[in-house]
Design an enzyme around this catalytic site. Sequence first.
Site, short mmCIF file in Angstrom:
data_model
loop_
_atom_site.label_atom_id
_atom_site.label_comp_id
_atom_site.label_asym_id
_atom_site.label_seq_id
_atom_site.Cartn_x
_atom_site.Cartn_y
_atom_site.Cartn_z
N GLU A 122 -12.66 1.14 -66.24
CA GLU A 122 -13.70 2.17 -66.39
C GLU A 122 -14.22 2.66 -65.05
O GLU A 122 -14.75 3.75 -64.93
CB GLU A 122 -14.85 1.61 -67.24
CG GLU A 122 -15.84 2.67 -67.67
CD GLU A 122 -16.61 2.27 -68.91
OE1 GLU A 122 -16.00 1.69 -69.83
OE2 GLU A 122 -17.82 2.53 -68.96
N ASP A 161 -14.69 -0.96 -70.26
CA ASP A 161 -15.77 -1.88 -70.61
C ASP A 161 -15.75 -2.16 -72.11
O ASP A 161 -15.42 -1.28 -72.90
CB ASP A 161 -17.14 -1.29 -70.24
CG ASP A 161 -17.33 -1.21 -68.73
OD1 ASP A 161 -16.40 -1.63 -68.00
OD2 ASP A 161 -18.38 -0.73 -68.29
N ASP A 185 -17.58 -2.13 -74.77
CA ASP A 185 -18.65 -1.66 -75.64
C ASP A 185 -18.16 -0.38 -76.30
O ASP A 185 -17.04 0.05 -76.06
CB ASP A 185 -19.94 -1.43 -74.83
CG ASP A 185 -19.72 -0.56 -73.61
OD1 ASP A 185 -18.74 0.24 -73.61
OD2 ASP A 185 -20.50 -0.64 -72.66
N TYR A 202 -22.82 -6.40 -58.62
CA TYR A 202 -22.88 -5.16 -59.40
C TYR A 202 -24.23 -5.03 -60.11
O TYR A 202 -24.63 -5.91 -60.88
CB TYR A 202 -21.74 -5.16 -60.41
CG TYR A 202 -21.56 -3.83 -61.09
CD1 TYR A 202 -21.11 -2.73 -60.37
CD2 TYR A 202 -21.84 -3.67 -62.44
CE1 TYR A 202 -20.95 -1.51 -60.98
CE2 TYR A 202 -21.68 -2.45 -63.06
CZ TYR A 202 -21.24 -1.38 -62.33
OH TYR A 202 -21.09 -0.16 -62.93
#
Length: 864
Positions: free
Chosen positions: A10, A114, A116, A328
């Site tokens: 991503e 990612d 989700d 991050y």
Amino acid sequence: MAPKVLMVAEKPSIALSIASVLSGGQMSSRRGSTEVHEFDGNFLGFSAQYKVTSVIGHVFSVDFPAAYQNWTDTDPLDLFDAPIVKSESNPKAHICRHLSQEARGFGHLVLWLDCDREGENICFEVIECTGFHAKDGKRVYRARFSSVTEKDILKAMNNLVEPNKNEALAVDARQEIDLKVGVSFTRFQTSYFNGKYGNLDSRVISYGPCQTPTLGFCVQRHLQIITFKPEKFWKLHPYILHKGYELKLEWNRNRLFDLDVTEMFRNIIKEDGILKVIAISEKQESKSRPAGLNTVNLLKVASSALGFGPQLAMQLAERLYTQGFISYPRTESTAYPPSFDFRGTLRALDNNPEWREYVQELLADGYVKPRSGNDAGDHPPITPMRSATQDMLGHDAWKLYQYVCQHFLGTLSPDTKYTRVKIEFAVAGELFQCIGQHVTVKGFASIMPWLAVSEKSLPQFTQGEKIEISRIEVDEGNTAPPDYLTESELISLMEKNGIGTDASIPVHINNICERNYVQVQAGRRLVPTALGVSLIRGYQCIDPDLCLPDIRSFIEHQITLVAKGQADHSLVVEHVIKQFKMKFSYFVKQIENMDALFEAEFSPLSDSGRFLSKCGKCLRYMRYISTQPSRLYCGTCEEIYYIPQKGTIKLYKELTCPLDNFELLIFSMPGPEGKSFPLCPYCYNCPPFEGIDTLFGATKTGSTVKSGKGAGMPCFLCPHPTCQHSMISQGVCACPECNGTLVLDPVSAPKWRLYCNMCNCLVFLPEGAHRISTTRDHCPECDSTIIEVDFNKKTTPLKDGATLHVGCVLCDELLHSLVVMKYGRRPYPSTLVKNISDIALTDPKDTQYKFANNNIKKALKDKR
DNA sequence: GCAAGGTC
């Protein structure tokens, strides 16, 4: 033939991590739209050729086709039934082309987006770009990973699955619903109100299922405050003198709302006069160390303790991340992964003068295992990565970094332990108590001192002991309304109600500020404006659903049915859109109810002259009369305030002058090189500082302002020592061409520049910088004001992608190489030329102006 | 000129 495997993440950072793990660090990397990492390895038992690259978030976003883009030709109601089109979110990045090129000749695609819903949706965007769905014999796999660690990456690689179409479709549904609802309401409201009122200080009167409930929270609190009726209450506090201590006891009834009854209790207690100790209890209490730091908590601390808004906090965090100081910064997780290298992270900090001793103690005595926290399956909590000092980071970034370090050390420290002693007393049937606290283990509070438990010592008491009351106090108080919402409280409310995500919460808050619905005031409290209040009260009387947080949860709930495969995507979209279309029609029909509120606050366009800014004396709007000579007129005070001629004038946010409370204006001279400057209408007409009374760009046709000796002080001539708009704050250095001062043009982004407050001299600063501001520091070499430049990430001239640079425009090598001086040849508009040349042609020493300038220079000196 | 969601 060896299989060829393309893997897509991503964001670039994840592509790098995955490639590093799978290649054991043995890969070759090359630039492209995003970096591509290549290496050889094994895939499903065959030796294979690998390529890992990434997108940069969503590849596509939705919008209406061109036919629906014209606001006047399109009825917003038609938008509900309009088609929608997907186009590249960032056409310049050419991500689609990049993916299609890199996919050429590759037979396998592994999706590392990612894990989700949004990530699942991007999977299908990637598939579309690579063209994998169309061709036979090409296989598409989904890697499901719960953290970006070697263990999880390898595990995901051995358990590849298929991408989940339903989850992706749920996101498609949300995109279409958000677009249609948001854009239709926004266009309708904007056209209706902006076409009717002249002094609405927002270009767009927007509506959105996230931003509007966010505003709703702020207005709800505002209404609570203004409708609050304070009530008087009374408290009884007996005092005792015991073993050298004077103690104030708390009443078990806390407070009463009746003075007579309070007095009655006071009398019977006084009559008795002896307290009996009826209970002594001692309890061991503890206050937990924090769990790992996630984004939302970082934003809350940044706002409440450091004074940084979420937008700024994220920018700072992002920069600390790209420079390798912290991990991050976008994560929901507060749980550290089992493999987290605490010792290594501690060692990275053990030479930092700020925490050296604390870290060494943790390393030597053994640190505490952190609390379990919540694992959202994304990134580990935010932690320091390497040591830094304030000099390396600049003030703001340092503050944030310092907190990240303190929080990290806090998570590895013991809980605070303390004993809590409660003594209970009785007299005349009434109960009182006092509480003592003694800290036995300071724990994490040593590194996060603001969370420390306060010490309160008590003398020894024995059960049944009788003690005389020395005096009785009756404290009177008033119930008070809550204060305005702090940004930090708003973030919590949004999180609790599912409004926005960790990444979008700052955007929504920023939106309602930029649209002028709320203002950030002292303590980062959010105070709604007249516009914000009118909007929410309007929704409340037409259709309260529109501004309640449930509107978001309703949409989320509907699309979750799609995600779980329990409902068909198009049916859900159709159903939800139909409901919102009905709400929209009703809203349009009832708009007069909202308009009634607007009529009370704002002024119709049809009145002569539009309302522009508020008078500092009566706090009513003044009218801007554009016919020459342009001026402001306050109808209540019957005063005229002249303003500079031949340029454009607009409200400067809703900032006010600290001297007289008048709202500031921004005046822009015509042409690309015309300077822009703030001015206060009152100061401009009646300069408050001695010596500044020469006209600057104003018309002399009679001054109606009684005290006016003349006119002419824009903020760039103002010697106010602390106002952020004054010459003292915005002045950078002496003008090389005249006796003036070069001042930062506050609204010149992205073509940042300095201009002389006396002549035509212009100095261009590094173009495209994200932010340039003056600091309170001065150059030791030349005395100029030190400026802070936040370069654009893409064009920064600094090493390692750093963006923040602080220095003197004259003495700092880098800044000096980037500035361009220009002496404007074009004359000023006539009124200005007249005044400036008056000064320039006579001996400057004889003019009032020069005198004023000396005062300013002196003021600059005094400031130091 | 508009939404919200990614990431820069």
